[in-house]
Design an enzyme around this catalytic site. Structure first.
Site, PDB file in Angstrom:
ATOM      1  N   LYS A  12       3.659  -7.259   5.052  1.00 45.12           N
ATOM      2  CA  LYS A  12       3.739  -8.546   5.756  1.00 45.12           C
ATOM      3  C   LYS A  12       4.991  -9.302   5.334  1.00 45.12           C
ATOM      4  CE  LYS A  12      -0.058  -8.145   8.135  1.00 45.12           C
ATOM      5  NZ  LYS A  12       0.064  -7.831   9.556  1.00 45.12           N
ATOM      6  N   SER A  51       0.055 -13.201   7.046  1.00 46.72           N
ATOM      7  CA  SER A  51      -1.189 -13.425   6.309  1.00 46.72           C
ATOM      8  C   SER A  51      -0.951 -14.351   5.126  1.00 46.72           C
ATOM      9  CB  SER A  51      -1.683 -12.071   5.785  1.00 46.72           C
ATOM     10  OG  SER A  51      -2.691 -12.248   4.829  1.00 46.72           O
ATOM     11  N   TYR A  75      -0.104  -3.597   1.287  1.00 45.48           N
ATOM     12  CA  TYR A  75      -0.390  -4.287   2.551  1.00 45.48           C
ATOM     13  C   TYR A  75       0.363  -5.618   2.608  1.00 45.48           C
ATOM     14  CZ  TYR A  75      -2.834  -7.439   5.741  1.00 45.48           C
ATOM     15  OH  TYR A  75      -3.123  -8.379   6.717  1.00 45.48           O
TER      16      TYR A  75
HETATM   17  P1  NAD Z   1      -7.995  -4.971  13.656  1.00 43.31           P
HETATM   18  O1  NAD Z   1      -7.931  -3.733  12.827  1.00 43.31           O
HETATM   19  O2  NAD Z   1      -9.299  -5.360  14.232  1.00 43.31           O
HETATM   20  O3  NAD Z   1      -6.912  -4.911  14.830  1.00 43.31           O
HETATM   21  C1  NAD Z   1      -5.702  -4.189  14.711  1.00 43.31           C
HETATM   22  C2  NAD Z   1      -5.599  -3.272  15.923  1.00 43.31           C
HETATM   23  O4  NAD Z   1      -4.377  -2.527  15.812  1.00 43.31           O
HETATM   24  C3  NAD Z   1      -6.748  -2.262  15.996  1.00 43.31           C
HETATM   25  O5  NAD Z   1      -7.350  -2.329  17.278  1.00 43.31           O
HETATM   26  C4  NAD Z   1      -6.084  -0.909  15.772  1.00 43.31           C
HETATM   27  O6  NAD Z   1      -6.706   0.126  16.508  1.00 43.31           O
HETATM   28  C5  NAD Z   1      -4.659  -1.187  16.217  1.00 43.31           C
HETATM   29  N1  NAD Z   1      -3.639  -0.334  15.572  1.00 43.31           N
HETATM   30  C6  NAD Z   1      -3.513  -0.043  14.260  1.00 43.31           C
HETATM   31  N2  NAD Z   1      -2.455   0.774  14.068  1.00 43.31           N
HETATM   32  C7  NAD Z   1      -1.898   0.978  15.292  1.00 43.31           C
HETATM   33  C8  NAD Z   1      -0.775   1.734  15.760  1.00 43.31           C
HETATM   34  N3  NAD Z   1      -0.027   2.436  14.910  1.00 43.31           N
HETATM   35  N4  NAD Z   1      -0.508   1.721  17.089  1.00 43.31           N
HETATM   36  C9  NAD Z   1      -1.276   1.036  17.957  1.00 43.31           C
HETATM   37  N5  NAD Z   1      -2.346   0.309  17.569  1.00 43.31           N
HETATM   38  C10 NAD Z   1      -2.647   0.270  16.260  1.00 43.31           C
HETATM   39  O7  NAD Z   1      -7.414  -6.159  12.727  1.00 43.31           O
HETATM   40  P2  NAD Z   1      -7.456  -7.726  12.957  1.00 43.31           P
HETATM   41  O8  NAD Z   1      -8.377  -8.320  11.947  1.00 43.31           O
HETATM   42  O9  NAD Z   1      -7.619  -8.055  14.389  1.00 43.31           O
HETATM   43  O10 NAD Z   1      -5.981  -8.083  12.468  1.00 43.31           O
HETATM   44  C11 NAD Z   1      -4.903  -8.178  13.388  1.00 43.31           C
HETATM   45  C12 NAD Z   1      -3.625  -8.474  12.608  1.00 43.31           C
HETATM   46  O11 NAD Z   1      -3.798  -9.657  11.834  1.00 43.31           O
HETATM   47  C13 NAD Z   1      -3.244  -7.364  11.624  1.00 43.31           C
HETATM   48  O12 NAD Z   1      -1.833  -7.231  11.651  1.00 43.31           O
HETATM   49  C14 NAD Z   1      -3.695  -7.927  10.296  1.00 43.31           C
HETATM   50  O13 NAD Z   1      -2.918  -7.423   9.229  1.00 43.31           O
HETATM   51  C15 NAD Z   1      -3.481  -9.412  10.482  1.00 43.31           C
HETATM   52  N6  NAD Z   1      -4.331 -10.239   9.612  1.00 43.31           N
HETATM   53  C16 NAD Z   1      -5.693 -10.078   9.643  1.00 43.31           C
HETATM   54  C17 NAD Z   1      -6.503 -10.830   8.788  1.00 43.31           C
HETATM   55  C18 NAD Z   1      -7.991 -10.637   8.778  1.00 43.31           C
HETATM   56  O14 NAD Z   1      -8.624 -11.036   7.791  1.00 43.31           O
HETATM   57  N7  NAD Z   1      -8.598 -10.067   9.800  1.00 43.31           N
HETATM   58  C19 NAD Z   1      -5.918 -11.779   7.911  1.00 43.31           C
HETATM   59  C20 NAD Z   1      -4.537 -11.936   7.919  1.00 43.31           C
HETATM   60  C21 NAD Z   1      -3.739 -11.161   8.783  1.00 43.31           C
HETATM   61  N1  UFG Z   2     -16.449 -11.609  -1.763  1.00 44.84           N
HETATM   62  C1  UFG Z   2     -17.645 -11.378  -2.418  1.00 44.84           C
HETATM   63  N2  UFG Z   2     -18.369 -10.264  -2.083  1.00 44.84           N
HETATM   64  C2  UFG Z   2     -17.948  -9.374  -1.130  1.00 44.84           C
HETATM   65  C3  UFG Z   2     -16.712  -9.619  -0.458  1.00 44.84           C
HETATM   66  C4  UFG Z   2     -15.990 -10.744  -0.810  1.00 44.84           C
HETATM   67  O1  UFG Z   2     -18.044 -12.158  -3.283  1.00 44.84           O
HETATM   68  O2  UFG Z   2     -18.634  -8.377  -0.882  1.00 44.84           O
HETATM   69  C5  UFG Z   2     -15.688 -12.829  -2.095  1.00 44.84           C
HETATM   70  C6  UFG Z   2     -14.286 -12.554  -2.646  1.00 44.84           C
HETATM   71  O3  UFG Z   2     -14.316 -12.367  -4.045  1.00 44.84           O
HETATM   72  C7  UFG Z   2     -13.536 -13.807  -2.201  1.00 44.84           C
HETATM   73  C8  UFG Z   2     -14.210 -14.189  -0.873  1.00 44.84           C
HETATM   74  O4  UFG Z   2     -15.476 -13.541  -0.888  1.00 44.84           O
HETATM   75  O5  UFG Z   2     -13.759 -14.861  -3.116  1.00 44.84           O
HETATM   76  C9  UFG Z   2     -13.434 -13.727   0.352  1.00 44.84           C
HETATM   77  O6  UFG Z   2     -13.159 -12.342   0.246  1.00 44.84           O
HETATM   78  P1  UFG Z   2     -12.626 -11.477   1.487  1.00 44.84           P
HETATM   79  O7  UFG Z   2     -12.493 -10.064   1.013  1.00 44.84           O
HETATM   80  O8  UFG Z   2     -13.459 -11.740   2.687  1.00 44.84           O
HETATM   81  O9  UFG Z   2     -11.201 -12.122   1.794  1.00 44.84           O
HETATM   82  P2  UFG Z   2      -9.911 -12.283   0.860  1.00 44.84           P
HETATM   83  O10 UFG Z   2      -9.630 -13.750   0.757  1.00 44.84           O
HETATM   84  O11 UFG Z   2     -10.021 -11.530  -0.388  1.00 44.84           O
HETATM   85  O12 UFG Z   2      -8.793 -11.547   1.755  1.00 44.84           O
HETATM   86  C10 UFG Z   2      -8.646 -11.823   3.140  1.00 44.84           C
HETATM   87  C11 UFG Z   2      -8.149 -10.572   3.853  1.00 44.84           C
HETATM   88  C12 UFG Z   2      -6.769 -10.232   3.399  1.00 44.84           C
HETATM   89  C13 UFG Z   2      -5.870 -11.415   3.560  1.00 44.84           C
HETATM   90  C14 UFG Z   2      -6.439 -12.610   2.851  1.00 44.84           C
HETATM   91  C15 UFG Z   2      -5.621 -13.829   3.092  1.00 44.84           C
HETATM   92  O13 UFG Z   2      -9.001  -9.491   3.593  1.00 44.84           O
HETATM   93  O14 UFG Z   2      -6.259  -9.184   4.182  1.00 44.84           O
HETATM   94  O15 UFG Z   2      -7.755 -12.872   3.317  1.00 44.84           O
HETATM   95  O16 UFG Z   2      -5.462 -14.014   4.458  1.00 44.84           O
HETATM   96  F1  UFG Z   2      -4.680 -11.118   3.030  1.00 44.84           F
END
Ligand code: NAD
Ligand code: UFG
Length: 336
Positions: free
Chosen positions: A152, A124, A148
């Site tokens: 990572k 991330s 979190y």
């Molecule tokens: P998500 O929660 O939709 O998908 C994760 C999946 O993993 C879920 O289906 C959940 O049921 C499963 N899971 C969780 N714990 C588990 C376990 N112990 N065993 C088996 N399955 C398990 O999340 P996502 O948005 O698809 O994110 C996927 C990956 O990408 C995550 O590792 C997350 O940290 C990373 N990531 C996501 C974002 C984002 O904004 N969505 C940004 C950066 C990194």
């Molecule tokens: N924001 C609002 N109102 C809300 C939610 C968010 O104004 O209700 C703003 C935040 O302040 C920020 C932007 O929208 O400026 C994006 O916020 P998000 O919470 O959607 O995303 P972040 O960039 O804070 O974080 C996301 C993921 C993290 C990841 C990060 C970088 O949630 O897990 O991107 O990949 F680490």
């Protein structure tokens, strides 16, 4: 040969499974459904025309993991499974360390026991130090403020160490920026439990009338309109990036971190206005205080992904907000 997709019924995992199946890969999913549902497997099949093998189970269950490797010829792994809410990780850090790091350790053990040496890991942009200046290259300062984010960083390091210890091992550490959007079919998308933390799911809930208004966290940032700027990336572009990463992994040994972002920064108000324009919906909002821990501007330098993976983002902000809303209408409204 098959690809094991951990967390494959989740938001990014499900889109990646579609992409893999459409390109002819066999797919095996393990997911404990803690943040997704089993019917996602049906919807993946409906889109891709082929069905992944699905195991409902936990990554902490070593026996299950090993039995999956025993039963299938797994060539490589894409590792999405884990917990991902920054705020929650501050409240229950041990769960985050146990789940995210424990899962990865079990996975590496099972891979090594079965001669599988290729992994693409979901890292991330949160691993970058908030004080560093965007666009962020992969060699930018690392540092993160939440448990979190630390999971990572630690997992990246564990995979790097494993690649040193075992020269046949390859790990691509994909650092995602802000994934939004949904599959254009409207069949799969992001469906968080409870009140969303992230911007797009929150806006969608306001558009659906579930929440009264959006709180815009901070309007005094040093950005063009005072609101926070992020690098939003369409989840289908992100999913496609994983196929490129798998192909790249087959050509190298060792570990490599690569950003997946568009390189474009978009403010909160720009997202709100794009959503309103594209979907002909008014989003009521109020400007409120900054959210603790947020920074003004984060966006990627995607040059390394462009060059090494031959990957470029194709969708723009309008596609992203349109597809997010389409998914909400097709799926969420019907299931309420
Ligand atoms: P998500 O929660 O939709 O998908 C994760 C999946 O993993 C879920 O289906 C959940 O049921 C499963 N899971 C969780 N714990 C588990 C376990 N112990 N065993 C088996 N399955 C398990 O999340 P996502 O948005 O698809 O994110 C996927 C990956 O990408 C995550 O590792 C997350 O940290 C990373 N990531 C996501 C974002 C984002 O904004 N969505 C940004 C950066 C990194
Ligand atoms: N924001 C609002 N109102 C809300 C939610 C968010 O104004 O209700 C703003 C935040 O302040 C920020 C932007 O929208 O400026 C994006 O916020 P998000 O919470 O959607 O995303 P972040 O960039 O804070 O974080 C996301 C993921 C993290 C990841 C990060 C970088 O949630 O897990 O991107 O990949 F680490």
């Amino acid at each position: 040969m098959a690809v094991l997709v951990t967390g494959g019924t989740g938001f990014i995992g499900s889109h990646t499974c579609v992409e893999l199946l459409e390109r002819g890969y066999d797919v095996v999913i393990i997911d404990n459904l803690s943040n997704s549902s089993a019917d996602v497997v049906d919807r993946i099949e409906k889109i891709a025309g082929r069905r992944p093998v699905f195991y409902e189970g936990d990554m902490l269950d070593k026996e299950l993991l090993n039995s999956i490797f025993d039963r299938h010829e797994i060539d490589s792994v894409i590792h999405f499974a884990g917990l991902k809410a920054v705020g929650e990780s501050v409240r229950i850090p041990v769960s985050y360390y146990r789940t995210n790091i424990g899962s990865t350790l079990n996975l590496i053990d099972a891979m090594k026991a079965h001669g599988c040496t290729r992994i693409v890991f979901s890292s991330s942009a949160t691993v970058y130090d908030a004080s560093d200046v965007s666009p962020l290259k992969e060699d930018a300062l690392l540092g993160t403020s939440s448990p979190y984010g630390r999971t990572k960083l630690f997992i990246e390091q564990i995979l790097r160490d494993e690649c040193v210890a075992d020269p046949s091992f390859t790990a691509i550490l994909l650092r995602y920026f802000n994934p939004i959007g949904a599959h254009p079919s409207g069949l799969i998308g992001e469906n968080p439990n409870g009140i969303p933390n992230n911007l797009l799911p929150y806006i969608v809930n306001v558009a659906l009338g579930i929440l009264p208004q959006l709180n815009v966290y901070g309007s005094d940032y040093p950005t063009p309109d005072g609101t926070g700027v992020r690098d939003y990336i369409h989840v289908c572009d992100l999913a496609r990036g994983h196929i490129h990463a798998l192909e790249y992994a087959a050509t190298i040994k060792g570990a490599d971190a690569i950003n997946l972002g568009t390189g474009n920064g978009t403010s909160v108000l720009e997202i709100v206005h794009a959503f309103e324009k594209e979907n002909s919906i008014t989003i009521p909002y109020v400007l409120t205080d900054r959210r603790p821990g947020d920074n003004a501007t984060t966006y990627a330098d995607p040059g390394k992904a462009n060059e090494l993976l031959g990957w470029h983002a194709q969708y723009d902000i309008h596609d992203m907000v349109r597809d997010s809303w389409h998914f909400a209408q097709v799926f969420l409204k019907n299931s309420r």
